[in-house]
Design a protein around this motif. Structure first.
Motif, mmCIF file in Angstrom:
data_model
loop_
_atom_site.group_PDB
_atom_site.id
_atom_site.type_symbol
_atom_site.label_atom_id
_atom_site.label_comp_id
_atom_site.label_asym_id
_atom_site.label_seq_id
_atom_site.Cartn_x
_atom_site.Cartn_y
_atom_site.Cartn_z
ATOM 1 N N ASP A 167 9.431 -1.738 23.407
ATOM 2 C CA ASP A 167 9.263 0.200 22.983
ATOM 3 C C ASP A 167 11.158 0.013 22.717
ATOM 4 O O ASP A 167 11.009 1.124 22.136
ATOM 5 C CB ASP A 167 9.164 -0.135 24.852
ATOM 6 C CG ASP A 167 7.541 0.468 24.866
ATOM 7 O OD1 ASP A 167 6.814 1.248 24.114
ATOM 8 O OD2 ASP A 167 7.168 0.356 25.912
ATOM 9 N N ALA A 168 11.867 -0.940 23.077
ATOM 10 C CA ALA A 168 13.305 -0.366 22.911
ATOM 11 C C ALA A 168 13.595 -0.811 21.389
ATOM 12 O O ALA A 168 14.141 0.005 20.530
ATOM 13 C CB ALA A 168 13.839 -1.357 23.519
ATOM 14 N N MET A 169 12.709 -1.375 20.758
ATOM 15 C CA MET A 169 12.793 -1.810 19.017
ATOM 16 C C MET A 169 11.980 -0.262 18.465
ATOM 17 O O MET A 169 12.946 -0.059 17.809
ATOM 18 C CB MET A 169 12.378 -2.780 19.323
ATOM 19 C CG MET A 169 13.495 -4.008 19.232
ATOM 20 S SD MET A 169 12.823 -4.933 18.964
ATOM 21 C CE MET A 169 14.306 -6.703 19.804
ATOM 22 N N LEU A 170 11.247 -0.613 18.587
ATOM 23 C CA LEU A 170 10.131 0.788 18.033
ATOM 24 C C LEU A 170 10.216 1.925 18.438
ATOM 25 O O LEU A 170 9.840 3.306 17.729
ATOM 26 C CB LEU A 170 8.624 -0.171 17.877
ATOM 27 C CG LEU A 170 8.524 -1.482 16.894
ATOM 28 C CD1 LEU A 170 6.558 -1.390 16.488
ATOM 29 C CD2 LEU A 170 8.846 -1.434 15.645
ATOM 30 N N VAL A 171 10.413 2.233 19.453
ATOM 31 C CA VAL A 171 10.118 3.750 20.244
ATOM 32 C C VAL A 171 12.331 4.599 20.713
ATOM 33 O O VAL A 171 12.222 5.228 20.413
ATOM 34 C CB VAL A 171 9.179 4.099 21.445
ATOM 35 C CG1 VAL A 171 9.148 5.268 21.978
ATOM 36 C CG2 VAL A 171 8.416 3.175 21.349
ATOM 37 N N ASP A 172 12.573 3.442 20.562
ATOM 38 C CA ASP A 172 13.764 4.782 21.488
ATOM 39 C C ASP A 172 14.450 3.878 20.056
ATOM 40 O O ASP A 172 15.887 4.123 20.436
ATOM 41 C CB ASP A 172 13.943 4.180 22.939
ATOM 42 C CG ASP A 172 13.241 3.916 23.569
ATOM 43 O OD1 ASP A 172 12.800 4.909 23.965
ATOM 44 O OD2 ASP A 172 13.034 3.059 25.173
ATOM 45 N N ASN A 173 14.295 2.706 19.412
ATOM 46 C CA ASN A 173 15.410 2.503 18.185
ATOM 47 C C ASN A 173 16.187 1.724 19.136
ATOM 48 O O ASN A 173 17.827 2.468 18.262
ATOM 49 C CB ASN A 173 15.371 4.014 17.603
ATOM 50 C CG ASN A 173 14.712 3.952 16.733
ATOM 51 O OD1 ASN A 173 14.115 3.375 15.568
ATOM 52 N ND2 ASN A 173 14.622 5.347 16.155
ATOM 53 N N ALA A 174 16.616 1.450 19.913
ATOM 54 C CA ALA A 174 17.773 0.738 20.616
ATOM 55 C C ALA A 174 18.584 -0.029 19.265
ATOM 56 O O ALA A 174 19.925 -0.335 19.661
ATOM 57 C CB ALA A 174 17.384 -0.294 21.268
ATOM 58 N N PHE A 175 18.021 -0.451 17.950
ATOM 59 C CA PHE A 175 18.421 -1.206 17.097
ATOM 60 C C PHE A 175 19.151 -0.715 16.193
ATOM 61 O O PHE A 175 19.530 -1.525 14.854
ATOM 62 C CB PHE A 175 18.070 -3.015 17.187
ATOM 63 C CG PHE A 175 18.320 -3.539 18.235
ATOM 64 C CD1 PHE A 175 19.461 -4.361 18.532
ATOM 65 C CD2 PHE A 175 17.394 -4.096 19.136
ATOM 66 C CE1 PHE A 175 19.386 -4.714 19.885
ATOM 67 C CE2 PHE A 175 17.214 -4.475 20.449
ATOM 68 C CZ PHE A 175 18.438 -5.105 20.547
ATOM 69 N N GLY A 176 18.638 0.758 15.752
ATOM 70 C CA GLY A 176 18.622 1.161 14.783
ATOM 71 C C GLY A 176 17.513 0.470 13.604
ATOM 72 O O GLY A 176 16.271 0.020 14.060
ATOM 73 N N ALA A 177 17.938 0.713 13.077
ATOM 74 C CA ALA A 177 16.979 -0.216 11.256
ATOM 75 C C ALA A 177 16.299 -1.059 11.956
ATOM 76 O O ALA A 177 15.509 -1.602 11.282
ATOM 77 C CB ALA A 177 17.616 0.780 9.649
#
Ligand code: AMP
Ligand code: GLY
Length: 440
Positions: A167-177
């Motif tokens: 979720d952090a990576m794909l939903v909340d974009n925690a690491f951008g691209a």
């Protein structure tokens, strides 16, 4: 001979130190460099991301060749650009650097080439990624595909932790691209090794293996860092294991890179896991490791300059002699700033112990303030490498000198190399259950 080193960390200081040892007449220019490198050559305030500035500097100084320390300028295409202009440079092209900068590219290449690594699948949709996590069960590894400042890998011990990472990576974009694509990967168990090789794209010169210490705390506890120390050699990586990794990992990887139209030249760094089924790749890096370089180069007896120059100039290293290593061991202890690996404080005045023949202090996050005092300017401040007859003696000296690097809030581990010492005191209990078959 004049070499331009791009970067300003402990790795780059160690490279400058070694090149100067190989050729005392070698001119060193570093961009931006650091106060440690300044004692060996000239530091020019050009940022590692300023490709125009670096290009102009290399021309103005008519350097023999350029060495690139960090991955970001490689990803940005510094090697492509210099080569186009006929400037000799050590490092991979942007396309070849994908072996580090795109975990998806690296994984697909390895799986297609039959290079041993954890199985993994790539996802852009959270539901599909979560279904894969449930299929594999915990522990399971979730990785951002791109470069995420060393924070894009979550070794999840529970399904909920893995789902939160997705979720952090794909939903909340925690690491951008960098996190727009995630890999869900099988968990591997074992000890990790860093294995470097210099390569012209086809032939390679392997180093001895080193071990990094990524956690902040002694006994490998607490949060991950850029690396709090390293040592070499590693007893569980004898020449037979290195040879095995060359045959099963490095050579097929170079072949696959050539076949993919992006031959890899420069320094290929394999992060290996010594599993019960033999060495498997955790990740590749497209550059020297930090702080392993600070531990390895003081043990390198033969020239680094000669093969690096040949590779930079596009010559073959097929006939280059194997790298030769001094007997003994090296332990590198990183002294970090207050707050590291979180937000660090800068500007604390540093007092360094005097030089001694068995210890080298490599600068990383240091700078000169307005009145010329040496002050902290980054998370990892210096790396203290001791070379001694045994790991135990090197650890003692490295920790002793690190304790004499004085600034407010300094922190360092006193147990770098602890796995090696534990092995030495318990020889009957091999750390790797089934060592891979030795190739002569
Ligand atoms: P990486 O950035 O890919 O090197 O991953 C960072 C760290 O996560 C590695 O040094 C390992 O300690 C751990 N790691 C990565 N992938 C795996 C895996 N498949 N199994 C177990 N640990 C892993
Ligand atoms: N020592 C880990 C790295 O350089 O990426």
């Amino acid at each position: 001979m004049k070499v331009l080193i791009v970067g300003g960390g402990g790795r780059e200081h160690a490279l400058a130190w070694k090149l100067r040892r190989d050729d005392p007449q070698c001119g060193i220019i570093a961009a931006p460099g650091n106060p440690g490198i300044a004692s060996l050559g000239t530091c020019v305030p050009v940022a590692t991301g300023d490709l125009d500035g670096l290009d102009a500097l290399a021309r103005r100084e008519s350097v023999t060749f350029t060495i690139v320390g960090p991955e970001a300028p490689l990803e940005a295409g510094i090697v492509d650009r210099f080569r186009r202009e006929g400037l000799a440079i050590f490092g991979p092209t942007s396309a070849a650097a994908r072996i580090e900068t795109s975990k998806r590219f690296a994984k697909e290449l390895m799986l297609a080439a039959g290079v041993p690594t954890a199985s993994a699948r790539t996802f852009t949709k959270p539901d599909a990624a979560k279904a894969e996590v449930r299929r594999l069960g915990a522990p399971v590894v979730v990785k951002a595909s791109g470069i995420a400042a060393g924070k894009g890998v979550i070794v999840a011990t529970s399904l909920s932790e893995a789902e939160a990472a997705i979720d952090a990576m794909l939903v909340d974009n925690a690491f951008g691209a960098a996190g727009a694509e995630v890999l869900v990967e099988e968990f591997m168990e074992g000890e990790e090794l860093s294995l470097f090789a210099l390569t012209d794209g086809t032939h390679l010169l392997p180093f001895i293996a080193a071990q990094d210490h990524k956690r902040i705390g002694e006994g490998d506890t607490g949060p991950n860092t850029g690396g709090m120390g390293a040592y070499a050699p590693v007893a569980i990586a004898p020449p037979s294991l290195v040879q095995d990794a060359v045959e099963r990992v490095l050579t097929p990887t170079l072949r696959a890179m050539r076949a993919a139209g992006c031959p890899f030249t420069g320094l290929l760094y394999a992060g290996l896991m010594l599993t019960a089924d033999g060495p498997k790749v955790v990740e590749f890096n497209c550059r020297f490791g930090d702080p392993e370089t600070q531990a390895l180069l003081p043990l390198l007896a033969s020239s680094l300059l000669d093969p690096m120059r040949a590779i930079a100039e596009g010559r073959s290293i097929a006939d280059a002699p194997a790298l030769a290593w001094t007997r003994g061991a090296a332990v590198t202890t990183v002294v970090a700033a207050a707050g590291y690996p979180g937000t660090v404080r800068s500007g604390d005045v540093i007092a360094l112990p005097p030089d001694s023949p068995d210890v080298t202090i490599f600068h990383a996050g240091t700078k000169r303030d307005a009145v010329g005092a040496l002050v902290t300017a980054g998370g990892r401040v210096v790396a203290v490498t001791a070379v001694a007859a045994t790991i135990a003696a090197a650890q003692r000296r490295s920790a002793e000198v690190a304790a004499h690097v004085v600034f407010a809030g300094s922190q360092h581990r006193r147990d770098i190399g602890w796995r090696e010492l534990a092995r030495a005191s318990a020889p009957a209990a091999p750390a790797v259950p089934a060592a891979p078959a030795a190739t002569p």
